[in-house]
Design an enzyme around this catalytic site. Structure first.
Site, PDB file in Angstrom:
ATOM      1  N   ASN A  12     -48.774  34.847  67.117  1.00 39.12           N
ATOM      2  CA  ASN A  12     -48.449  36.026  65.983  1.00 39.12           C
ATOM      3  C   ASN A  12     -48.844  35.069  64.897  1.00 39.12           C
ATOM      4  O   ASN A  12     -48.203  34.548  64.267  1.00 39.12           O
ATOM      5  CB  ASN A  12     -46.886  36.279  66.094  1.00 39.12           C
ATOM      6  CG  ASN A  12     -46.495  37.177  65.064  1.00 39.12           C
ATOM      7  OD1 ASN A  12     -47.441  37.799  64.373  1.00 39.12           O
ATOM      8  ND2 ASN A  12     -45.156  37.060  64.864  1.00 39.12           N
ATOM      9  N   LYS A  14     -48.925  36.719  61.825  1.00 38.42           N
ATOM     10  CA  LYS A  14     -48.456  37.232  60.948  1.00 38.42           C
ATOM     11  C   LYS A  14     -49.132  37.650  59.827  1.00 38.42           C
ATOM     12  O   LYS A  14     -50.540  38.099  60.119  1.00 38.42           O
ATOM     13  CB  LYS A  14     -47.328  36.275  60.328  1.00 38.42           C
ATOM     14  CG  LYS A  14     -46.449  36.076  61.422  1.00 38.42           C
ATOM     15  CD  LYS A  14     -44.949  35.328  61.229  1.00 38.42           C
ATOM     16  CE  LYS A  14     -44.279  34.758  62.270  1.00 38.42           C
ATOM     17  NZ  LYS A  14     -42.980  34.022  62.104  1.00 38.42           N
ATOM     18  N   HIS A 100     -40.331  43.020  66.127  1.00 39.69           N
ATOM     19  CA  HIS A 100     -40.257  41.311  65.525  1.00 39.69           C
ATOM     20  C   HIS A 100     -39.058  41.620  64.672  1.00 39.69           C
ATOM     21  O   HIS A 100     -38.904  42.410  63.938  1.00 39.69           O
ATOM     22  CB  HIS A 100     -41.707  40.982  64.913  1.00 39.69           C
ATOM     23  CG  HIS A 100     -41.544  39.470  64.808  1.00 39.69           C
ATOM     24  ND1 HIS A 100     -40.890  39.135  63.519  1.00 39.69           N
ATOM     25  CD2 HIS A 100     -41.906  38.493  65.539  1.00 39.69           C
ATOM     26  CE1 HIS A 100     -40.954  37.634  63.747  1.00 39.69           C
ATOM     27  NE2 HIS A 100     -41.776  37.460  64.839  1.00 39.69           N
ATOM     28  N   GLU A 102     -38.640  39.875  62.064  1.00 33.60           N
ATOM     29  CA  GLU A 102     -39.230  40.183  60.572  1.00 33.60           C
ATOM     30  C   GLU A 102     -39.330  41.678  59.948  1.00 33.60           C
ATOM     31  O   GLU A 102     -39.180  42.105  59.112  1.00 33.60           O
ATOM     32  CB  GLU A 102     -40.376  39.377  60.213  1.00 33.60           C
ATOM     33  CG  GLU A 102     -40.258  37.897  60.103  1.00 33.60           C
ATOM     34  CD  GLU A 102     -41.406  37.020  60.682  1.00 33.60           C
ATOM     35  OE1 GLU A 102     -42.512  37.531  60.363  1.00 33.60           O
ATOM     36  OE2 GLU A 102     -41.357  35.668  60.718  1.00 33.60           O
ATOM     37  N   GLU A 170     -36.351  35.836  70.684  1.00 32.62           N
ATOM     38  CA  GLU A 170     -36.727  35.087  69.707  1.00 32.62           C
ATOM     39  C   GLU A 170     -35.497  35.026  68.876  1.00 32.62           C
ATOM     40  O   GLU A 170     -35.152  36.036  68.090  1.00 32.62           O
ATOM     41  CB  GLU A 170     -37.851  35.684  68.629  1.00 32.62           C
ATOM     42  CG  GLU A 170     -39.079  35.629  69.572  1.00 32.62           C
ATOM     43  CD  GLU A 170     -40.164  35.949  68.454  1.00 32.62           C
ATOM     44  OE1 GLU A 170     -40.968  35.078  68.561  1.00 32.62           O
ATOM     45  OE2 GLU A 170     -40.227  36.499  67.652  1.00 32.62           O
ATOM     46  N   GLY A 176     -39.679  29.926  62.527  1.00 31.08           N
ATOM     47  CA  GLY A 176     -40.104  29.303  61.301  1.00 31.08           C
ATOM     48  C   GLY A 176     -39.582  28.506  60.792  1.00 31.08           C
ATOM     49  O   GLY A 176     -39.523  27.732  59.586  1.00 31.08           O
ATOM     50  N   SER A 214     -40.126  28.471  66.694  1.00 27.77           N
ATOM     51  CA  SER A 214     -40.529  27.011  66.412  1.00 27.77           C
ATOM     52  C   SER A 214     -41.108  26.276  67.801  1.00 27.77           C
ATOM     53  O   SER A 214     -40.752  25.169  67.825  1.00 27.77           O
ATOM     54  CB  SER A 214     -39.293  26.302  65.909  1.00 27.77           C
ATOM     55  OG  SER A 214     -38.872  26.810  64.590  1.00 27.77           O
ATOM     56  N   GLY A 236     -46.101  30.155  63.839  1.00 22.38           N
ATOM     57  CA  GLY A 236     -46.803  28.946  62.863  1.00 22.38           C
ATOM     58  C   GLY A 236     -47.988  28.237  63.681  1.00 22.38           C
ATOM     59  O   GLY A 236     -48.882  28.153  63.311  1.00 22.38           O
TER      60      GLY A 236
HETATM   61  C1  PEP Z   1     -42.659  34.369  65.460  1.00 21.51           C
HETATM   62  O1  PEP Z   1     -42.545  34.738  64.463  1.00 21.51           O
HETATM   63  O2  PEP Z   1     -42.799  35.063  66.492  1.00 21.51           O
HETATM   64  C2  PEP Z   1     -42.268  32.965  65.724  1.00 21.51           C
HETATM   65  C3  PEP Z   1     -42.044  32.523  66.833  1.00 21.51           C
HETATM   66  O3  PEP Z   1     -42.535  31.845  64.811  1.00 21.51           O
HETATM   67  P1  PEP Z   1     -42.329  30.538  64.720  1.00 21.51           P
HETATM   68  O4  PEP Z   1     -43.284  29.901  65.971  1.00 21.51           O
HETATM   69  O5  PEP Z   1     -43.383  29.980  63.488  1.00 21.51           O
HETATM   70  O6  PEP Z   1     -41.147  30.037  64.835  1.00 21.51           O
END
Ligand code: PEP
Length: 251
Positions: A12, A14, A100, A102, A170, A176, A214, A236
């Site tokens: 992703n 983003k 998601h 966010e 998640e 993040g 993460s 990320g």
């Molecule tokens: C995400 O945004 O779906 C995600 C898992 O981000 P990160 O891997 O950066 O924690």
């Protein structure tokens, strides 16, 4: 033990990427996928909507899949600034992330909205990746499994079947932040998700459940080996081709 569900490693991106750097990243990932020639796992990248068509072009013939990060529930109409599942499909997407955290927090997306978006994905011929996950307060309050159950029951449409659904667990507090749940906590959450899915559909045992939060090259093997984990949703670390490919190799 051989896996019965084909793992999916989804990136992703983003709100990151302008044409030149995004295309360079897509080409590097596509080259890695093509070189590896994986048939036992799928790799997917979800760039910003402006880049879906170009990234799909760069991925063509490599085996790398391309998806959207969100879609509107309707196919078209007076929804300024939105993008439909049909538009993503038209641009070359095969998947779309819905719900998601966010978007749930930034845009107030409810379970009902997420469910409508998953149905829109089906209408357009896209595979929805339905995201669920608890906040830190919910985890600390011992509410994780109840929250996951409520989100699943509200977000997964009736008529779901394994071939048309991916669920991503998640934990909001792990996205993040560099923090991850323990392997046992991930396994417990995924086992509960599969159990709840079993009350919603007949072939829940075939649904792919991704862990997200993460994930990076150095922790992927451990997290991907947890019970009922069929892949990862990566934020990320998906912005670096070598890191993203290392996660895929860890399957
Ligand atoms: C995400 O945004 O779906 C995600 C898992 O981000 P990160 O891997 O950066 O924690």
């Amino acid at each position: 033990m051989a896996r019965t569900r084909r793992p999916l490693i989804a990136g992703n991106w983003k709100m990151n990427g302008l044409t030149s750097d995004a295309l360079a990243l897509a080409k590097d990932v596509a080259a890695g996928v093509s070189q590896a020639g994986w048939t036992d796992r799928e790799l997917l990248v979800c760039p910003p909507a402006t880049l879906v068509m170009a990234v799909a072009g760069a991925a063509k013939g490599s085996g790398l899949l391309v998806g959207g990060q969100n879609c509107h529930a309707k196919a078209n109409g007076a929804h300024t600034g939105d993008i439909s599942a049909e538009m993503l499909k038209d641009a070359g997407a095969s998947h779309v992330i819905v719900g998601h955290s966010e978007r749930r927090s930034d845009c107030g997306e409810t379970d009902a909205i997420v469910r409508a978006k998953a149905q829109a994905a089906w209408r357009a011929g896209l595979m929805p990746i339905v995201c669920i996950g608890e906040t830190l307060a919910e985890r600390e309050g011992g509410k994780t499994l109840a929250v996951l159950e409520t989100q699943l029951k509200g977000s997964v449409p009736a008529g779901s079947m394994a071939a048309k659904l991916v669920v991503a667990y998640e934990p909001v507090w792990a996205i993040g932040t560099g923090k991850t749940p323990t392997v046992d906590e991930v396994a417990a959450a995924h086992a509960h998700i599969r159990k709840v899915l079993g009350s919603l559909m007949s072939d829940a045992s075939g649904v792919r459940l991704l862990y997200g939060g993460s994930v990076k090259g150095s922790n992927a093997a451990e997290l991907l080996a947890a019970g009922d984990v069929d892949g990862a949703l990566v934020g990320g670390a998906s912005l670096n081709a070598a890191e993203f490919l290392a996660i895929a190799k860890a399957v």
